[in-house]
Design an enzyme around this catalytic site. Structure first.
Site, PDB file in Angstrom:
ATOM      1  N   GLY A 290       7.160  -2.123  -2.574  1.00  0.00           N
ATOM      2  CA  GLY A 290       6.619  -0.765  -2.622  1.00  0.00           C
ATOM      3  C   GLY A 290       7.348   0.069  -3.651  1.00  0.00           C
ATOM      4  O   GLY A 290       7.064   0.016  -4.853  1.00  0.00           O
TER       5      GLY A 290
ATOM      6  N   CYS B 112       2.409   3.008   9.655  1.00  0.00           N
ATOM      7  CA  CYS B 112       2.575   4.356   9.101  1.00  0.00           C
ATOM      8  C   CYS B 112       3.317   5.251  10.108  1.00  0.00           C
ATOM      9  O   CYS B 112       2.911   5.368  11.259  1.00  0.00           O
ATOM     10  CB  CYS B 112       1.219   4.956   8.757  1.00  0.00           C
ATOM     11  SG  CYS B 112       1.402   6.627   8.098  1.00  0.00           S
TER      12      CYS B 112
ATOM     13  N   PRO C 195       0.850  -1.197   0.000  1.00  0.00           N
ATOM     14  CA  PRO C 195       0.000   0.000   0.000  1.00  0.00           C
ATOM     15  C   PRO C 195       0.880   1.239   0.000  1.00  0.00           C
ATOM     16  O   PRO C 195       1.859   1.294   0.739  1.00  0.00           O
ATOM     17  CB  PRO C 195      -0.762  -0.124   1.324  1.00  0.00           C
ATOM     18  CG  PRO C 195       0.109  -0.976   2.199  1.00  0.00           C
ATOM     19  CD  PRO C 195       0.842  -1.907   1.286  1.00  0.00           C
ATOM     20  N   MET C 196       0.536   2.208  -0.829  1.00  0.00           N
ATOM     21  CA  MET C 196       1.308   3.462  -0.839  1.00  0.00           C
ATOM     22  C   MET C 196       0.351   4.626  -1.083  1.00  0.00           C
ATOM     23  O   MET C 196      -0.088   4.856  -2.210  1.00  0.00           O
ATOM     24  CB  MET C 196       2.411   3.419  -1.900  1.00  0.00           C
ATOM     25  CG  MET C 196       3.564   2.499  -1.535  1.00  0.00           C
ATOM     26  SD  MET C 196       4.944   2.595  -2.694  1.00  0.00           S
ATOM     27  CE  MET C 196       4.290   1.741  -4.111  1.00  0.00           C
TER      28      MET C 196
END
Ligand SMILES: Cc1cc2nc3c(=O)[nH]c(=O)nc-3n(C[C@H](O)[C@H](O)[C@H](O)COP(=O)(O)O)c2cc1C
Length: 335
Positions: A229, A104, A20-21
């Site tokens: 990523g 995060c 996820p980015m």
């Protein structure tokens, strides 16, 4: 090693998943990576509280299209009740997996007690996971963690065990502490330790940028799946490369023409999927265009020009110029 891994009821084909980015891996990006073989995709992180307060942009982030599947929707939050409520709402979008962000590092997220702040409160992380698992029914819940909050408090093993006990179906481990943000090298030793400690699948993440680093991740950590990523920036081909290498096939890198063709396709997709005007959407496409041109002769100059693109036709002309430059350089070298 079998060529699939099961996350709950979801069968995932190796070799590597797309990480996820937020602000990068949007729908267009995920579709491109999936096309080139990403094992599964994950949405940009979505606020659990935001969903509960029915924020429209938030709902848009949760939608799942068939071409992105298997796909996880990733939630962040620090309250079990909100997380459970958000999971119930997200289920309407029929995600294959629900993922909880526990890695995060940005102050805006950490300041609310979510993201990597959860690395400092294993009990709360487990409670959030348990609430999500209960609300998700037969949809598997995974968590994405870091190695710890700081070098002094590396606790990925303790965290992973607690999350497994809370019902998590898999754990993705980014081998950096929160304090590191994205600097230094990912610690694969911690990922190995997690893999030894739990029996659910472990997904290794951090610094996989090519076939060598991917194989190193598999060998050194014994992880079940690799997650990529930044190595996919302007490079959806990486998934094809990793799959070919894993299967013992020779991989031929795309020609510059192919690279530019895919870049233009990616930009077209971004424009198509964006509700914004072409000019506004092109602003978002600029960084992607620059990434596709990275690492080539004269690319610094071209990258600068990417940041001025304001229409698709300009991108097309720039791509043609880029191809011409690379080909003329190749011809010169052959003489
Ligand atoms: C621009 C950017 C946005 C990111 N957004 C998220 C996110 O929304 N959720 C998440 O769990 N991780 C996020 N990450 C972390 C990545 O998923 C990944 O863990 C990290 O980049 C390390 O992997 P890599 O070395 O393959 O890039 C983000 C990373 C970057 C660079």
């Amino acid at each position: 090693m079998s060529d699939t891994v099961k996350i709950g009821r979801v069968e995932i084909k190796r070799t590597a998943a797309l990480a996820p980015m937020a602000g990068v891996a949007d729908r267009a990006y995920r579709l491109m990576c999936k096309r080139f073989g990403a094992a599964y995709t994950v949405s940009e992180m979505v606020s659990a509280k935001g969903i509960c307060y029915s924020d429209r942009k938030t709902a848009e982030l949760c939608t799942v299209t068939d071409a992105e599947r298997p796909m996880a929707v990733q939630l962040f939050g620090s309250e079990p009740d909100f997380m459970a409520e958000a999971v119930k709402i997200v289920l309407e979008y029929k995600p294959d997996i629900i993922d909880i962000n526990m890695g995060c590092p940005v102050p805006k997220v950490v300041g609310t007690g979510a993201g990597s702040a959860l690395m400092k409160d294993v009990k709360l992380a487990a409670d959030i996971t348990e609430a999500a698992v209960r609300a998700a029914g037969d949809v598997p819940v995974t968590a994405k963690i870091r190695s710890g909050w700081s070098a002094e408090t590396v606790n990925a093993v303790e965290m992973a065990k607690a999350l497994e006990a809370a019902g998590a179906a898999a754990i993705a481990v980014h081998g950096r502490t929160r304090d590191q943000f994205y600097s230094g090298r990912a610690d694969y030793g911690v990922i190995y330790d997690v893999k030894q400690a739990v029996s659910i699948p472990v997904i290794g993440n951090g610094d996989v940028t090519d076939a060598n680093s991917c194989m190193r991740m598999y060998w050194e950590t014994c992880c079940d799946l690799v997650m990529v990523g930044r190595g996919s920036y302007g490079n959806p081909f990486i998934f094809e490369e990793l799959e070919a290498t894993n299967e013992g096939r020779v991989y031929v890198k795309p020609s510059v023409e192919e690279r530019m063709r895919v870049m233009l396709e990616h930009i077209r997709l971004m424009l198509e999927l964006s509700p914004k005007s072409e000019e506004m959407a092109m602003h978002e496409a600029r960084k992607h265009a620059a990434w596709y041109m990275n690492g080539f002769y004269g690319s610094a100059k071209f990258r600068g020009r990417c940041y001025q693109l304001s229409s698709y036709s300009e991108a097309e002309s720039l791509a043609n110029e880029f191809i011409e430059l690379q080909n003329s350089r190749m011809n010169k070298n052959n003489l």
